[in-house]
Design an enzyme around this catalytic site. Structure first.
Site, PDB file in Angstrom:
ATOM      1  N   LEU A  29      94.707  22.647  25.911  1.00  0.00           N
ATOM      2  CA  LEU A  29      95.720  23.681  26.124  1.00  0.00           C
ATOM      3  C   LEU A  29      95.137  25.023  26.532  1.00  0.00           C
ATOM      4  O   LEU A  29      94.080  25.431  26.057  1.00  0.00           O
ATOM      5  CB  LEU A  29      96.544  23.855  24.836  1.00  0.00           C
ATOM      6  CG  LEU A  29      97.194  22.565  24.311  1.00  0.00           C
ATOM      7  CD1 LEU A  29      97.990  22.863  23.044  1.00  0.00           C
ATOM      8  CD2 LEU A  29      98.089  21.922  25.363  1.00  0.00           C
ATOM      9  N   ALA A  31      96.519  29.196  28.226  1.00  0.00           N
ATOM     10  CA  ALA A  31      97.586  30.187  28.047  1.00  0.00           C
ATOM     11  C   ALA A  31      98.896  29.775  28.728  1.00  0.00           C
ATOM     12  O   ALA A  31      99.979  30.204  28.312  1.00  0.00           O
ATOM     13  CB  ALA A  31      97.108  31.538  28.576  1.00  0.00           C
ATOM     14  N   HIS A  33     100.186  26.737  28.732  1.00  0.00           N
ATOM     15  CA  HIS A  33     100.912  25.905  27.753  1.00  0.00           C
ATOM     16  C   HIS A  33     101.500  26.780  26.642  1.00  0.00           C
ATOM     17  O   HIS A  33     102.632  26.572  26.198  1.00  0.00           O
ATOM     18  CB  HIS A  33      99.963  24.888  27.110  1.00  0.00           C
ATOM     19  CG  HIS A  33      99.386  23.883  28.052  1.00  0.00           C
ATOM     20  ND1 HIS A  33      98.058  23.887  28.421  1.00  0.00           N
ATOM     21  CD2 HIS A  33      99.947  22.833  28.694  1.00  0.00           C
ATOM     22  CE1 HIS A  33      97.817  22.869  29.238  1.00  0.00           C
ATOM     23  NE2 HIS A  33      98.947  22.221  29.435  1.00  0.00           N
ATOM     24  N   GLN A  57      99.810   7.770  34.577  1.00  0.00           N
ATOM     25  CA  GLN A  57      99.929   8.706  35.693  1.00  0.00           C
ATOM     26  C   GLN A  57      98.587   8.978  36.388  1.00  0.00           C
ATOM     27  O   GLN A  57      98.514   9.830  37.261  1.00  0.00           O
ATOM     28  CB  GLN A  57     100.591  10.014  35.249  1.00  0.00           C
ATOM     29  CG  GLN A  57      99.790  10.883  34.320  1.00  0.00           C
ATOM     30  CD  GLN A  57     100.615  12.052  33.780  1.00  0.00           C
ATOM     31  OE1 GLN A  57     101.473  11.880  32.926  1.00  0.00           O
ATOM     32  NE2 GLN A  57     100.376  13.248  34.288  1.00  0.00           N
ATOM     33  N   GLN A 159     106.501  18.161  40.075  1.00  0.00           N
ATOM     34  CA  GLN A 159     106.786  17.475  38.806  1.00  0.00           C
ATOM     35  C   GLN A 159     108.081  18.010  38.189  1.00  0.00           C
ATOM     36  O   GLN A 159     108.946  17.242  37.761  1.00  0.00           O
ATOM     37  CB  GLN A 159     105.624  17.683  37.844  1.00  0.00           C
ATOM     38  CG  GLN A 159     105.909  17.231  36.415  1.00  0.00           C
ATOM     39  CD  GLN A 159     104.677  17.283  35.543  1.00  0.00           C
ATOM     40  OE1 GLN A 159     103.833  16.390  35.603  1.00  0.00           O
ATOM     41  NE2 GLN A 159     104.562  18.287  34.695  1.00  0.00           N
ATOM     42  N   LEU A 190      96.190  28.867  36.064  1.00  0.00           N
ATOM     43  CA  LEU A 190      95.524  28.180  34.943  1.00  0.00           C
ATOM     44  C   LEU A 190      95.836  26.689  35.008  1.00  0.00           C
ATOM     45  O   LEU A 190      96.964  26.284  35.293  1.00  0.00           O
ATOM     46  CB  LEU A 190      96.001  28.740  33.598  1.00  0.00           C
ATOM     47  CG  LEU A 190      95.658  30.191  33.289  1.00  0.00           C
ATOM     48  CD1 LEU A 190      95.850  30.468  31.788  1.00  0.00           C
ATOM     49  CD2 LEU A 190      94.225  30.553  33.676  1.00  0.00           C
ATOM     50  N   SER A 192      94.181  22.745  33.208  1.00  0.00           N
ATOM     51  CA  SER A 192      93.149  22.088  32.394  1.00  0.00           C
ATOM     52  C   SER A 192      91.981  21.691  33.277  1.00  0.00           C
ATOM     53  O   SER A 192      90.833  21.628  32.833  1.00  0.00           O
ATOM     54  CB  SER A 192      93.716  20.852  31.719  1.00  0.00           C
ATOM     55  OG  SER A 192      94.774  21.243  30.886  1.00  0.00           O
TER      56      SER A 192
HETATM   57  O1  PAF Z   1     102.176  18.189  33.145  1.00  0.00           O
HETATM   58  C1  PAF Z   1     101.607  17.413  32.344  1.00  0.00           C
HETATM   59  O2  PAF Z   1     100.745  17.815  31.560  1.00  0.00           O
HETATM   60  C2  PAF Z   1     101.974  15.946  32.343  1.00  0.00           C
HETATM   61  O3  PAF Z   1     102.235  15.476  33.636  1.00  0.00           O
HETATM   62  C3  PAF Z   1     103.151  15.620  31.406  1.00  0.00           C
HETATM   63  C4  PAF Z   1     104.436  16.292  31.835  1.00  0.00           C
HETATM   64  C5  PAF Z   1     102.797  16.056  29.988  1.00  0.00           C
HETATM   65  C6  PAF Z   1     103.406  14.111  31.388  1.00  0.00           C
HETATM   66  O4  PAF Z   1     102.290  13.402  30.966  1.00  0.00           O
END
Ligand code: PAF
Length: 286
Positions: A29, A31, A33, A57, A159, A190, A192
């Site tokens: 995580l 900032a 998130h 995914q 998404q 930002l 990950s």
């Molecule tokens: O954006 C993400 O981190 C991922 O695609 C999600 C929405 C948590 C689904 O795994």
């Protein structure tokens, strides 16, 4: 803050809650998130954050095994942000066929939610099956958490678009709320995946946002030669060592290529720096 990994225990913990705000994540995580958690706190009585690196995914050659995992540090950040419940399911909790079939760990038997054609465009074009994996896990998590509202970042614009469509088409009674992209001072969004970048790459990575800003500035002064603007941004990025996947001006309402009549636009880009794939976008109205 409770940390729960079984869906039955989650269900029991949430039994009396009527206004649940849900932030799905894959952990590591940052900032961005925490901004979503803060938004969720403003709109909900109980905030649930899921941390689940969703194998469905990731493509065959993607970074599932090496995807950064930092559960302890994540939980500390979530506690400080006032999260109520962290949901950390194992793969078999989300994909129950794994308990019968965990020898091969095949996901082939999973019921898949197939989003509409837009899922095969943009990031979906170079990551086949990615958005089916996202839609499937998000639908499963929605069923487990049963939130009143769910929070997604605008950095993952496609998404967010697909999740809104999922909610409409599957008649979920969930309000989807979008959090603004949080950026470094340089403009770098930002992510990950920024953790994969070297210090020098991180400095250079701000060029992706700058390319989008340049296109936005041209559109604001009535240059609407979208294809020319896209090609010039791609050429400039490729020339400085990026491998561009796409730079494109779209309607923010349909995600289809922008027409001269579109008033609400989004400029999106995806490009690799070394082995790290970064995405960014900016919206603009005219
Ligand atoms: O954006 C993400 O981190 C991922 O695609 C999600 C929405 C948590 C689904 O795994």
């Amino acid at each position: 803050m409770q940390i729960i990994s079984l869906s039955n225990a989650l269900c029991a913990a949430l039994k009396k809650q009527t206004n649940i705000g849900f932030v799905p994540t894959m952990g590591n995580l940052h900032a961005g998130h925490i901004h979503l958690v803060n938004l969720a706190k403003q709109h909900s009585d109980c905030v649930v954050v899921s941390i689940f690196v969703n194998p469905l995914q990731f493509g065959a050659n993607e970074d599932l095994t090496n995807y950064p995992r930092s559960l302890e540090a994540d939980c500390e950040k979530l506690k400080a942000a006032g999260c109520d419940i962290v949901f950390t399911p194992a793969v078999a909790e989300i994909y129950p066929q794994f308990t019968q079939n965990n020898a091969g760990m095949s996901l082939n038997q999973t019921i898949l939610i197939q989003p509409s054609a837009i899922a095969n465009d943009l990031c979906g074009a170079s990551r086949p099956g990615h958005f089916a994996g996202v839609a499937t896990v998000v639908a499963k998590l929605f069923n487990m958490v049963q939130p009143k509202s769910a929070f997604f970042g605008k950095k993952d614009f496609q998404q967010l678009f697909i999740i809104r469509e999922l909610v409409k088409q599957l008649n979920y009674r969930i309000q989807i709320m979008a959090g603004e992209t949080v950026r470094e001072a340089s403009g770098l969004a930002l992510s990950s995946r920024n953790d994969y970048l070297s210090v020098a790459q991180k400095q250079q990575a701000a060029e992706l946002n700058q390319a989008l800003q340049t296109i936005a500035a041209e559109i604001k002064v009535q240059n609407t030669e979208f294809i020319m603007l896209e090609n010039s941004a791609k050429a400039q990025l490729n020339a400085t060592g990026w491998q561009v996947d796409y730079v494109t001006v779209r309607s923010a309402l349909s995600l289809l290529p922008a027409s001269q009549a579109d008033k609400h636009l989004v400029i999106l880009a995806a490009a690799k720096m070394g082995n790290t794939r970064l995405i960014d976008n900016i919206e603009l109205s005219r």
